[in-house]
Design an enzyme around this catalytic site. Structure first.
Site, PDB file in Angstrom:
ATOM      1  N   ASP A   1       0.829  -1.208   0.000  1.00 29.71           N
ATOM      2  CA  ASP A   1       0.000   0.000   0.000  1.00 29.71           C
ATOM      3  C   ASP A   1       0.864   1.260   0.000  1.00 29.71           C
ATOM      4  O   ASP A   1       2.086   1.213   0.265  1.00 29.71           O
ATOM      5  CB  ASP A   1      -0.911  -0.022   1.242  1.00 29.71           C
ATOM      6  CG  ASP A   1      -2.244   0.666   0.999  1.00 29.71           C
ATOM      7  OD1 ASP A   1      -2.336   1.491   0.072  1.00 29.71           O
ATOM      8  OD2 ASP A   1      -3.188   0.381   1.760  1.00 29.71           O
TER       9      ASP A   1
ATOM     10  N   ASP B   1     -10.842   2.347  -2.909  1.00 29.08           N
ATOM     11  CA  ASP B   1     -11.361   1.985  -1.587  1.00 29.08           C
ATOM     12  C   ASP B   1     -12.884   2.037  -1.560  1.00 29.08           C
ATOM     13  O   ASP B   1     -13.504   1.660  -0.572  1.00 29.08           O
ATOM     14  CB  ASP B   1     -10.811   2.944  -0.521  1.00 29.08           C
ATOM     15  CG  ASP B   1      -9.429   2.519  -0.034  1.00 29.08           C
ATOM     16  OD1 ASP B   1      -8.928   1.473  -0.490  1.00 29.08           O
ATOM     17  OD2 ASP B   1      -8.846   3.235   0.807  1.00 29.08           O
TER      18      ASP B   1
HETATM   19  C1  GLA Z   1      -5.737   1.823   2.231  1.00 29.12           C
HETATM   20  C2  GLA Z   1      -6.142   0.646   1.367  1.00 29.12           C
HETATM   21  C3  GLA Z   1      -7.210  -0.149   2.078  1.00 29.12           C
HETATM   22  C4  GLA Z   1      -6.679  -0.619   3.406  1.00 29.12           C
HETATM   23  C5  GLA Z   1      -6.197   0.565   4.242  1.00 29.12           C
HETATM   24  C6  GLA Z   1      -5.494   0.094   5.499  1.00 29.12           C
HETATM   25  O1  GLA Z   1      -6.775   2.729   2.363  1.00 29.12           O
HETATM   26  O2  GLA Z   1      -6.593   1.074   0.119  1.00 29.12           O
HETATM   27  O3  GLA Z   1      -7.615  -1.254   1.290  1.00 29.12           O
HETATM   28  O4  GLA Z   1      -5.617  -1.509   3.186  1.00 29.12           O
HETATM   29  O5  GLA Z   1      -5.301   1.382   3.513  1.00 29.12           O
HETATM   30  O6  GLA Z   1      -5.048   1.136   6.269  1.00 29.12           O
END
Ligand code: GLA
Length: 745
Positions: free
Chosen positions: A487, A557
């Protein structure tokens, strides 16, 4: 080896050309073959593959000039030698009328340059001329040199045999005996035939709202798609598609398209010059950029891809998908199909622990999940997003016995184990930051702007690179991890690098990404079975550069199943459904049935992110059934040809997609009704890409077809008569499979 010895001098071309013989027209169009030729009399280079021809030549001023790009031409077609543009007035010097393949800034160029250099003595004039060329298999490279200085530029060209997409990149070599400053570096320019009715299609977005599709008329002036964020970003994605007139649609019309393989700040400019010629120049973003290239060193630009389709925007997307799956992703062309994944994030947030994750893993395994991923929260003091990033040790309170019991359990349930990491970031509230506050991007004595309570590690620094690679290697050595979700949850600010000389600070934009790719490449080499998902708070770092190192991408997300139809529609303009993770979650509440959620996610690589602890037995049974169904169709969804039968658009009531397997033996159709207005019947779905004469059997694996629909009919029937889905109410969905049962006559 020095260029001089490798490249063929211009004076030798006549001899060399004899070895490049044209082949027949039919053979030129054949899939799987690339033909590169050079006509020594006219000094014209030509590349042909997959019914696309790309032709350029050396003009009278020794510049490299585009001659033709588009639908494949006959093998016997010859082109006159390139002629530099003629300036019509003193205001438009000839250099601005020429369609340059790659132009230095100098000699009165007003168009977007591909390369701009400042020399130590203050000279900023760079005029590149053809020196020689070289072929290596299907690849072609051209050596250019400044008219007086020892600046060499090698332009690389490689055409993809299956798609006709051209990959271009440049290497800039300093042999002047002193350093110089590269202020702007593009991979090259693609030039379109003169025209006045071009439209640019491009992708915009923001967090949780990525992948919106837009179009805009190309008129005199410049449209700039870019990121100044240090990474790809979602405000624009480095992808373009240009249609040639207003009659172009999803399936009809000529479309030029392309994408840049770079995960740092980038720029694609689409410029219509004063003579209605359109130039598309792609490369590093020149804003705040500078790279001091020492004598004896070479600087390599990212690759810029450009393609042509005569089958509309859908055809352009399908060529992009084919290129990605067959030649870019790790393991291409034999990359694994994406396993069905479970991810803990939306169910448990930061509250992960051994017992809770094991309980979820058991439920996930029982519905057919193949890979269980524990998301954020497992390390350091990571109880929320204010602390812990940078401290990559297992949290002893949440996992008193380490990760082993959970990983063993996941493996014993027959699933792979995956783990979330965000290696390039640090929270100020972390041991790492307390120890190394100088490791973040910063300007001395200036504030450090936080995003999601975190700062960016400066990965351009060798010690930071070593730290990041080191902790990942240790994590992988100590645990049986099959998959990492990598990420990256913010963009850059205050991009200072105080420990290098001020002359070198702006190279951070380049060195950071080089190290990012280097770490990924090394991890993959050391762990050939490891798979990685690219994620950036959703889809903020999806591009053809990082795609060489990641097996799949997280597009957003936002997991609302209706929003996702839009997001997925936009994503697939540029990137393959076979890389696009799509989870069934609880987002959107009771408005959506579970089958609607599943069908929305089955448009890509299926995952589940719902809180399975709350699922009733019937919901578990539905999930199990649809996951099993997905496994039977995923080859077609992930590898097939995508047709947007009813493209998902803002305010559209319907959306439908079709996927046809490469051998045309199977097709899969998803149909969604978003809002029922005035009781109109659902539009008839005219399928595409089938074998007209073959017979296909229809099965509805979710929902149903209208009464009277045949269970078997010809490809022609499904394409010209069409398929009628029985969808009556808002938020209903249906899924169909068509299987070839006889080859027909
Ligand atoms: C980002 C990712 C999510 C999740 C969060 C965790 O927003 O896109 O899928 O993994 O971080 O903090």
């Amino acid at each position: 080896m020095r260029f001089n010895s490798v490249f063929r001098c211009a004076c030798q071309l006549a001899v060399i050309a004899a070895s490049f013989l044209y082949v027949g027209r039919a053979a030129l169009g054949q899939a799987g073959a690339v033909h590169v030729s050079f006509d020594s009399a006219t000094r014209v280079f030509r590349m042909d593959a997959a019914d696309v021809s790309y032709v350029f030549g050396v003009n009278d001023l020794q510049q490299l000039q585009t001659i033709y790009w588009g639908q494949g031409l006959a093998a016997g077609d010859r082109f006159p030698a390139a002629q530099s543009g003629r300036g019509f007035t003193a205001f438009d010097l000839p250099i601005n009328v020429t369609q340059h393949e790659f132009a230095g800034w100098g000699g009165g160029l007003y168009l977007e340059p591909d390369l701009k250099i400042t020399f130590l003595d203050g000279n900023r004039d760079l005029v590149l001329q053809f020196v020689s060329y070289k072929t290596d298999g299907d690849a072609l490279s051209i050596l250019m040199k400044d008219i007086s200085r020892e600046v060499y530029v090698t332009l690389h060209y490689a055409m993809d045999a299956e798609t006709g997409i051209v990959r271009r990149w440049a290497e800039i070599e300093n042999r002047t005996g002193a350093p110089f400053l590269i202020e702007q570096a593009a991979s090259g320019s693609f030039n379109l035939p003169r025209g006045s009715d071009y439209h640019l299609h491009f992708l915009t977005g923001r967090w949780a709202g990525e992948w919106s599709v837009h179009d805009e008329a190309i008129r005199g002036g410049k449209i700039v798609l870019e990121s100044r964020r240090g990474s790809t970003g979602s405000q624009n994605n480095p992808f373009f598609a240009i249609d040639c007139d207003t009659s172009t649609s999803q399936e009809q019309g000529n479309v030029y398209f392309g994408a840049l393989a770079w995960s740092g700040s980038w720029q694609i400019s689409v410029e219509q010059d004063a003579f209605q010629q359109v130039h598309v120049t792609g490369g590093l973003n020149a804003f705040d950029f500078g790279y001091r290239l020492k004598s004896g060193e070479t600087f390599e630009t990212p690759a810029f891809y450009g393609g042509f389709s005569e089958h509309g925007l859908g055809g352009a997307s399908r060529l992009m998908h084919r290129l990605e799956i067959d030649s870019i992703v790790p393991g291409a062309p034999h990359a694994r199909l994406r396993p069905v994944l479970y991810n803990s994030w939306e169910a448990t947030g930061f509250n992960v622990d051994e017992a809770g994750q094991i309980a979820l893993a058991e439920k996930a395994a029982s519905i057919g999940v193949e890979r269980f991923v524990m998301d954020d929260g497992w390390f350091g003091q990571r109880n929320n997003d204010h602390a812990g990033l940078g401290d990559w040790y297992v949290n002893p309170r949440k996992f008193p016995h380490g990760l082993k019991p959970l990983i063993d359990k996941v493996h014993s349930l027959g699933m792979e184990f995956g783990l979330w990491v965000e290696p390039e970031m640090v929270n100020p509230d972390s041991d790492l930051y307390r120890k190394h506050p100088d490791w973040v991007l910063n300007f001395v004595g200036r504030p450090r702007t936080e995003g999601r309570n975190q700062l960016m590690l400066n990965l351009a620094r060798p010690d930071v690179r070593a730290y990041v690679l080191g902790f990942l290697e240790k994590l992988l050595a100590e645990n049986q991890i099959d998959f990492l979700k990598w990420d990256y949850n913010r963009n850059w600010s205050e991009p200072g690098w105080p420990t290098v000389s001020p002359d070198d600070e702006k190279s951070v934009y380049y060195e950071y990404i080089r190290n990012f790719y280097g770490i990924l490449a090394q991890l993959r080499a050391e762990h050939p079975r490891l798979e990685i998902e690219g994620c950036s708070g959703g889809g903020s770092r999806v591009d053809l550069g990082v795609m060489r190192y990641v097996d799949q991408d997280w597009p957003s997300d936002n997991t609302n199943p209706a929003d996702r139809l839009l997001i997925q529609n936009g994503f697939t303009y540029a990137y393959s459904p076979g890389l696009m993770m799509a989870w069934v979650t609880d987002s959107g509440g009771s408005a959506f049935s579970l089958p609607f959620r599943f069908l929305s996610s089955m448009e890509g690589a299926l995952g589940v992110g719902a809180n399975l602890n709350k699922y009733a037995p019937e919901e578990m049974a539905t999930s199990k059934r649809l996951i099993a169904e997905y496994k039977t169709i995923r080859q077609t969804v992930q590898r097939g040809a995508l047709y947007r039968l009813l493209p998902a658009e803002p305010d559209s009531q319907h959306s439908a997609t079709e996927y046809v397997s490469r051998d045309r033996n199977e097709a899969v159709v998803f149909a969604f009704l978003l809002s029922q207005l005035e009781h109109y019947a659902y539009p008839v779905l005219k399928l595409r890409g089938l074998d007209e004469n073959a017979t296909y059997k229809l099965t509805a694996f979710e929902g149903r077809a209208m009464g009277g629909t045949p269970t078997s009919a010809s490809g022609a029937y499904w394409m010209y008569h069409g398929l009628e889905a029985a969808l009556d109410d808002s938020f209903e969905a249906a899924g169909f499979k068509l299987e070839k049962v006889s080859a027909g006559n």
